[in-house]
Design an enzyme around this catalytic site. Sequence first.
Site, PDB file in Angstrom:
ATOM      1  N   HIS A  75      -7.819  -5.459  -0.316  1.00 26.90           N
ATOM      2  CA  HIS A  75      -6.582  -4.829   0.130  1.00 26.90           C
ATOM      3  C   HIS A  75      -6.056  -5.537   1.380  1.00 26.90           C
ATOM      4  CE1 HIS A  75      -3.885  -1.463  -0.282  1.00 26.90           C
ATOM      5  NE2 HIS A  75      -4.129  -0.978   0.923  1.00 26.90           N
ATOM      6  N   GLU A 134      -8.934  -4.539  -4.657  1.00 29.99           N
ATOM      7  CA  GLU A 134      -8.304  -3.758  -3.587  1.00 29.99           C
ATOM      8  C   GLU A 134      -9.318  -3.004  -2.707  1.00 29.99           C
ATOM      9  OE1 GLU A 134      -5.134  -3.602  -2.778  1.00 29.99           O
ATOM     10  OE2 GLU A 134      -3.963  -4.201  -4.527  1.00 29.99           O
ATOM     11  N   SER A 189       0.841  -1.194   0.000  1.00 34.94           N
ATOM     12  CA  SER A 189       0.000   0.000   0.000  1.00 34.94           C
ATOM     13  C   SER A 189       0.883   1.254   0.000  1.00 34.94           C
ATOM     14  CB  SER A 189      -0.971  -0.046   1.182  1.00 34.94           C
ATOM     15  OG  SER A 189      -2.015   0.899   1.030  1.00 34.94           O
TER      16      SER A 189
END
Length: 504
Positions: free
Chosen positions: A416, A325, A197
């Site tokens: 995610h 995500e 990330s």
Amino acid sequence: MRLTDDPIVTTTAGRLRGRWRSRTDARGVTARYATFRGIPYAAPPVGSLRFAAPVPAPGWDGVRDAGDFGPTPQRESPYDPPRIPEPSISGEDVLSVNITTPDPSPSAGLPVLVWIHGGGFVAGSPASPWYVGESFARDGVVTATLSYRLGFEGFGWMEDAAPHRGVLDWIAGLEWIQRNVAAFGGDPSRVTIAGQSAGAAAVMRLLTLPAAEHLFARAMAISPADASPTLDRARRAGQAVARSLGVSPDVAGISTVDEVTVFRALGAANPQPADPIAVLLPRSAEPLPFAPVVDGDLVPQSVTEGIRAGVGAGKPLLIGSTAHEFNEALVGATSGRPEVDAVELLRDAGVPRDLAFAMAAREPDRGAEWALGQVLSDAIFRAPTAGWAALRGDGPTWAYDFRWESRSDAATGAAHCVDVPFGFDILDAEGVPHAVGEDPPQALADAVHADWLALVRDGALDAPRHAPDHRAIVYGADGRRRTAPAYDLERRIWSEALARPLPD
């Protein structure tokens, strides 16, 4: 060194006492490793140093205890709960390194993984139980995590403050590792920087940063976003936060406000739109306001421009993202339009007509709202992954596409963070069931971890490079690993919807 004694190493600042620990993995293999935690690489950023560039940490006499994690820059998490357990630890000495090593001998010469945590540059913690690196230690790798200043403390723009404080923290931490990792058994010429990330955005920023090229040999970007805000955007963000706090947008003004209060005011720089759907695609592709600013000096160009210029082109890179995500982030966004057509919704989100039909056709059975959420995932993560991998051309680049879906009620799809425990091979770690559900496939962890390990240890994967056929390692919904062409639609989003040219 007897394994019954606490391990002691000598760094450039002084001697450290760590701890021996052990873990038995899913195969029944027990690994013994040493940890050294809370090692300062820079002085506490307080008082006159709060908005200054990092300065070296003072040395010490005797043996300093390194048994516990040190204070973290994160004072509180904006996520309730965070998908990855990342604790906040109070204290001032927040710029530190944590090391896990299977052999703290200066002659060991082991490869080194440096993990940079995520959290949108405003949150996150290196003290997560997911980042310890026990499985890497089992496999002969030294793992280091480093902290860095977050939010306004690390990335808020003020005309009279040191710019890029968070970036300078990364560089200072990596310089410390270059000077000292051999004492822990690591080889400073075999350092891989990696992150997920915002941590992956940091990796891509460092990969294309001329000032950092000498500090690492390889890079791994797990769900990277584009972190290249303009100076004007950063300046406006800093002014908005100062205005909301009622202080001047300079060091004198912001210094009158404590860290937590400033943190809670960051939303002033990024107000929520009245219509969350309108022009969602181009809006979501804009870099975060608190991130490494392109100022023409330390950060001379965007990540994309740096790749085009060939910065870092010779360094092996593994880059990829999960399939869904941020899809779940827009659940409920279409509640006022229950009968809306997916193509119409995507057109409202700023997707060109031809692309809207193609994007709506990807997973049609999951509905229009899911297609809208995919816009968010594509704009922030998957299009940059596709674009950057393609722009690297014939360089040593491997791409992956993680498509296995979480079985947890707290995560929808291949969301995610879901891939992280597979890469670290820690499916039994604290918080993993919350992210992926019960009984995740160990065979998938074996495959993902083996690929991460191959990059760190060997600088190459047992898979085709991304060029010239845009092939990727696909970790499928069935939990199996294969290679196949990938990211075709995301490259179109990058080039057609976001108007970012790709090579012919």
